[in-house]
Write an enzyme that holds these catalytic residues in place. Structure first.
Site, PDB file in Angstrom:
ATOM      1  N   THR A 180      47.084  18.915 -16.030  1.00  0.00           N
ATOM      2  CA  THR A 180      47.048  17.887 -14.752  1.00  0.00           C
ATOM      3  C   THR A 180      48.367  17.633 -15.652  1.00  0.00           C
ATOM      4  O   THR A 180      49.126  17.346 -16.311  1.00  0.00           O
ATOM      5  CB  THR A 180      46.059  17.171 -14.463  1.00  0.00           C
ATOM      6  OG1 THR A 180      44.804  17.591 -14.156  1.00  0.00           O
ATOM      7  CG2 THR A 180      46.662  15.938 -14.106  1.00  0.00           C
ATOM      8  N   ARG A 208      34.690  18.854  -5.284  1.00  0.00           N
ATOM      9  CA  ARG A 208      34.567  17.896  -6.281  1.00  0.00           C
ATOM     10  C   ARG A 208      35.469  17.095  -5.968  1.00  0.00           C
ATOM     11  O   ARG A 208      36.348  17.728  -5.950  1.00  0.00           O
ATOM     12  CB  ARG A 208      34.343  18.538  -7.260  1.00  0.00           C
ATOM     13  CG  ARG A 208      34.201  17.496  -8.543  1.00  0.00           C
ATOM     14  CD  ARG A 208      35.561  17.403  -9.160  1.00  0.00           C
ATOM     15  NE  ARG A 208      36.116  16.896 -10.123  1.00  0.00           N
ATOM     16  CZ  ARG A 208      36.413  17.040 -11.146  1.00  0.00           C
ATOM     17  NH1 ARG A 208      37.780  17.518 -10.478  1.00  0.00           N
ATOM     18  NH2 ARG A 208      36.319  16.254 -12.668  1.00  0.00           N
ATOM     19  N   GLY A 210      37.819  14.486  -8.561  1.00  0.00           N
ATOM     20  CA  GLY A 210      38.275  13.883  -9.612  1.00  0.00           C
ATOM     21  C   GLY A 210      38.201  12.505 -10.201  1.00  0.00           C
ATOM     22  O   GLY A 210      38.824  11.649  -9.563  1.00  0.00           O
ATOM     23  N   THR A 231      44.255  11.950 -17.794  1.00  0.00           N
ATOM     24  CA  THR A 231      44.249  13.534 -17.741  1.00  0.00           C
ATOM     25  C   THR A 231      43.155  13.303 -18.511  1.00  0.00           C
ATOM     26  O   THR A 231      42.357  13.180 -19.498  1.00  0.00           O
ATOM     27  CB  THR A 231      45.006  14.979 -18.332  1.00  0.00           C
ATOM     28  OG1 THR A 231      44.773  15.701 -18.695  1.00  0.00           O
ATOM     29  CG2 THR A 231      45.634  14.596 -19.441  1.00  0.00           C
ATOM     30  N   GLY A 232      42.154  14.793 -17.786  1.00  0.00           N
ATOM     31  CA  GLY A 232      41.276  15.618 -19.298  1.00  0.00           C
ATOM     32  C   GLY A 232      40.027  15.904 -18.099  1.00  0.00           C
ATOM     33  O   GLY A 232      40.417  15.087 -16.665  1.00  0.00           O
ATOM     34  N   GLY A 234      37.962  14.109 -15.381  1.00  0.00           N
ATOM     35  CA  GLY A 234      38.038  13.590 -14.731  1.00  0.00           C
ATOM     36  C   GLY A 234      36.594  12.576 -14.211  1.00  0.00           C
ATOM     37  O   GLY A 234      36.776  11.412 -14.589  1.00  0.00           O
TER      38      GLY A 234
HETATM   39  N1  ASP Z   1      41.258  14.701 -14.795  1.00  0.00           N
HETATM   40  C1  ASP Z   1      41.201  16.873 -13.798  1.00  0.00           C
HETATM   41  C2  ASP Z   1      40.121  16.622 -13.088  1.00  0.00           C
HETATM   42  O1  ASP Z   1      39.073  16.039 -13.862  1.00  0.00           O
HETATM   43  C3  ASP Z   1      41.368  17.431 -14.901  1.00  0.00           C
HETATM   44  C4  ASP Z   1      42.805  17.189 -15.773  1.00  0.00           C
HETATM   45  O2  ASP Z   1      43.223  16.147 -16.412  1.00  0.00           O
HETATM   46  O3  ASP Z   1      43.450  18.592 -16.140  1.00  0.00           O
HETATM   47  O4  ASP Z   1      40.460  17.095 -12.200  1.00  0.00           O
END
Ligand code: ASP
Length: 320
Positions: A180, A208, A210, A231-232, A234
């Site tokens: 992301t 879904r 996030g 990021t991570g 969600g």
């Molecule tokens: N945070 C994003 C999500 O969960 C994913 C990501 O950070 O790449 O949609």
């Protein structure tokens, strides 16, 4: 009170595992984005313009899970999300469930500036894009199709099942770079802003949403304290309202770096052993830069008046 160091931009291209094959492109991508954003700030432009243009560059790059090159959901389709927040006015805009908008971050700006709403998704968002003549682009790349097939195979082999992705993420980190994108900035007028854009979690269920488009979870900005982009996985950022938690911490006299470390530590303590996937960037109102993660990597860069050029890395402070 310490002197304000400005302008400053911090950009991330996602947490997770940055495969060596692609890390060069990721690092160059965040650098290009940061240079563009910093150029705007140096010419006296706003933090808001700076983070939007930086994120739009990464949405066009193809190296990230945002805009062109977004991850595929379990139905093999793209559903993109983005959000922005202006720390001066506390105005915000967010979009979700987008199929083919070239730059979701620009649609988030339209929601913020041209509607009475904060968050518009799906068909309504696509209609708004049409009204404002936003460009379309098919976001699916060959690389994402390849990843989709590999990830789906792992899933069907029964090694894990949705929504408990933790097992596959742990056992197959090469398949799960989150990628992301996000940016935070402090401009010469001492305004802060934040922007985040994503294709969302690979193999997510259709529909879904996030953290990335949720104000307070993936994105937050407040001129009184600073701004943050997450990021991570969600679901973790949503449950801990992570970007706002970072901003609240900065409000409690913590620097941007102390605040992101506090928030990652909170993830580790309160939702332990979940995914080790989170990454955070922040800027505080004094121009302090923050970056921390519990994932293996965080692709990120920053530019300050002292550096003038991007300082780029695949890791920051790793807290496990
Ligand atoms: N945070 C994003 C999500 O969960 C994913 C990501 O950070 O790449 O949609």
């Amino acid at each position: 009170m310490s002197e304000v160091r400005k302008p400053v931009i911090v950009v991330h291209g996602g947490a997770g595992f940055w495969n060596p094959e692609r890390s060069q492109q990721g690092m160059e991508g965040v650098e290009n984005a940061a240079k563009t954003g910093f150029g705007i700030l140096k010419r006296g432009g706003s933090a808001l313009d700076s983070v939007i243009e930086a994120v739009a560059i990464m949405e066009d790059e193809g190296a990230f899970n945002a805009g062109y090159g977004s991850s595929l959901n379990i139905a093999k389709r793209v559903e993109m999300e983005a959000s922005i927040m202006d720390g001066k006015t506390l105005q915000a805009g967010a979009v979700g469930l987008l199929k083919d908008i070239k730059n979701p971050v620009r649609l988030a700006r339209i929601v913020m500036e041209k509607t009475d709403h904060v968050f518009v998704v799906g068909e309504g968002a696509e209609k708004l894009a049409e009204m404002f003549n936003l460009k379309r682009r098919e976001p699916t790349t060959d690389l994402r199709l390849k990843y989709y097939e590999r990830q789906r195979k792992v899933l069907l082999e029964g090694k894990s099942k949705l929504p408990k992705l933790a097992g596959i993420i742990r056992n197959h980190p090469d398949l799960f770079g989150f990628e992301t994108v996000g940016a935070v900035a402090l401009d010469k007028e001492e305004n802060v802003a934040a922007a985040t854009s994503t294709g969302g979690l690979s193999l997510k269920l259709p529909g879904r949403i996030g953290d990335s488009p949720l104000i307070g979870c993936g994105t937050y900005a407040d001129n009184q304290v600073g701004s943050c982009s997450a990021t991570g996985v969600g679901e973790i950022a949503v449950r801990l309202v992570l970007a706002k938690t970072v901003c609240n911490s900065m409000g409690n006299r913590k620097s941007a770096q102390e605040a992101v470390e506090f928030a990652i530590d909170l993830v580790n303590r309160r939702i332990p052993d979940a995914y080790n996937s989170m990454g955070l960037i922040a800027v505080d109102v004094y121009g302090g830069v923050g970056a921390a993660h519990n994932s293996r990597n965080l692709c990120w860069t920053y530019i300050t008046p002292e550096t003038q050029e991007p300082v780029t890395s695949l890791t920051a402070k790793i807290l496990k």
